[in-house]
Motif scaffolding. Structure first.
Motif, PDB file in Angstrom:
ATOM      1  N   GLU A  71      -8.161   0.304   3.021  1.00  0.00           N
ATOM      2  CA  GLU A  71      -9.535   0.606   2.712  1.00  0.00           C
ATOM      3  C   GLU A  71     -10.583   0.199   3.381  1.00  0.00           C
ATOM      4  N   ALA A  72     -10.553  -0.566   4.234  1.00  0.00           N
ATOM      5  CA  ALA A  72     -11.569  -0.983   5.495  1.00  0.00           C
ATOM      6  C   ALA A  72     -11.765   0.203   6.207  1.00  0.00           C
ATOM      7  N   GLN A  73     -10.530   0.800   6.813  1.00  0.00           N
ATOM      8  CA  GLN A  73     -10.475   2.045   7.476  1.00  0.00           C
ATOM      9  C   GLN A  73     -11.356   3.392   6.757  1.00  0.00           C
ATOM     10  N   LEU A  74     -10.766   3.274   5.560  1.00  0.00           N
ATOM     11  CA  LEU A  74     -11.445   4.553   4.499  1.00  0.00           C
ATOM     12  C   LEU A  74     -13.043   4.373   4.698  1.00  0.00           C
ATOM     13  N   VAL A  75     -13.537   3.209   4.319  1.00  0.00           N
ATOM     14  CA  VAL A  75     -14.882   3.072   4.234  1.00  0.00           C
ATOM     15  C   VAL A  75     -15.533   3.680   5.352  1.00  0.00           C
ATOM     16  N   PHE A  76     -14.952   3.418   6.698  1.00  0.00           N
ATOM     17  CA  PHE A  76     -15.538   3.914   7.917  1.00  0.00           C
ATOM     18  C   PHE A  76     -15.334   5.507   7.692  1.00  0.00           C
ATOM     19  N   ALA A  77     -14.374   6.175   7.467  1.00  0.00           N
ATOM     20  CA  ALA A  77     -13.881   7.369   7.263  1.00  0.00           C
ATOM     21  C   ALA A  77     -15.041   8.001   6.220  1.00  0.00           C
ATOM     22  N   PHE A  88     -11.367  10.976   0.840  1.00  0.00           N
ATOM     23  CA  PHE A  88     -10.601   9.913   1.370  1.00  0.00           C
ATOM     24  C   PHE A  88     -10.015   9.097   0.133  1.00  0.00           C
ATOM     25  N   ARG A  89      -8.652   8.841   0.021  1.00  0.00           N
ATOM     26  CA  ARG A  89      -8.213   7.721  -0.759  1.00  0.00           C
ATOM     27  C   ARG A  89      -6.936   6.973  -0.313  1.00  0.00           C
TER      28      ARG A  89
END
Length: 262
Positions: A71-77, A88-89
């Motif tokens: 989820e931390a990577q997805l926040v940036f994405a 993004f999920r």
């Protein structure tokens, strides 16, 4: 001394360390795929969206879904301006949350060796792509010296430090990737090497960019100050700068593509 498993929980750090390398290889990868515009894509293991952004910028997709466990990577994405319109999920590459034949193309960018069961991950991509659609991946040649951080890892080993490897590192071999695609029933399978080159402004730029990521940072943090200075000295000798102080070297990835049977 062995190390803890590799983790990528900082999208910004990943961007500076490996995201630049990812886009360099991703550009060549997309040139090779030469897909049609307007496709529906799924980017499996999208991370911080570095490759996803390329899909949007270059291919005018009608839909892009990005899936990643972090989820931390997805926040940036999600904050990437170039990835506007992408959904993004959080999800698992081995259990994609989509119906059969939903997409025109599925891709794994620098991810297959992190999937605990690569064959299951490929099978899931095949399941969610329509007949005649494309399933493709590229991944650093981890066992052949192609990893962007290989110069550092070589010096780690010289110091008796065993750097962590992805759990399915064997899947980075070209022949293994081809077999995975073949065993999944894909057709018209092709493979190729992708070599890219990156230039750093100076040694400090190289050091900051290369020691910020999840696989390198904890090792350096655990070293003594004298050992860190010794590592830097060895790296300067391994990666000599040009007259302007710049450091340039190459990384290499293996790529594969195939078509879902009609």
């Amino acid at each position: 001394m062995s190390q803890a498993p590799i983790r990528f929980d900082d999208g910004s750090a990943y961007e500076r360390g490996i995201g630049v390398w990812s886009r360099l290889a991703g550009q060549v990868f997309l040139d090779w795929l030469a897909p049609s515009l307007g496709f529906k894509w799924i980017d499996v293991g999208c991370g911080n969206g570095a490759f996803t952004e390329l899909l949007v910028e270059r291919l005018a997709p009608s839909e892009v879904q990005g899936i990643d466990p972090s989820e931390a990577q997805l926040v940036f994405a999600r904050a990437r301006k170039g990835a506007s319109g992408v959904e993004f999920r959080q999800g698992d590459a081995m259990a994609l949350p989509f119906d059969k034949a939903r997409f025109d193309a599925a891709v794994m960018a620098l991810v297959i060796f992190f999937v605990p069961d690569p064959a299951k991950g490929v099978a899931e991509m095949v399941r969610v792509v329509r007949s005649g659609g494309m399933v493709a991946a590229y991944t650093w040649d981890m066992l052949g010296g192609g990893f962007p951080f290989d110069p550092i890892q070589v010096e780690f080993r010289a110091l008796g430090i065993t750097p962590p490897l992805p759990p399915s590192v064997n899947a980075s071999r070209m022949n293994v990737m081809r077999d995975l695609w073949s065993n999944a029933g894909l057709q018209a399978i092709e493979t190729r090497e992708i070599t890219v080159q990156r230039t750093f402004a100076d040694f400090d730029d190289f050091w900051r960019s290369s020691t910020i990521t999840g696989s390198i940072r904890p090792i350096v943090a655990a070293m003594s100050a004298s050992d860190v200075e010794g590592l830097k000295s060895r790296l300067r000798a391994r990666l000599p700068a040009d007259a302007a102080g710049r450091i340039t070297y190459s990384a290499r990835a293996n790529a594969v593509r195939g078509a879902v049977p009609e």
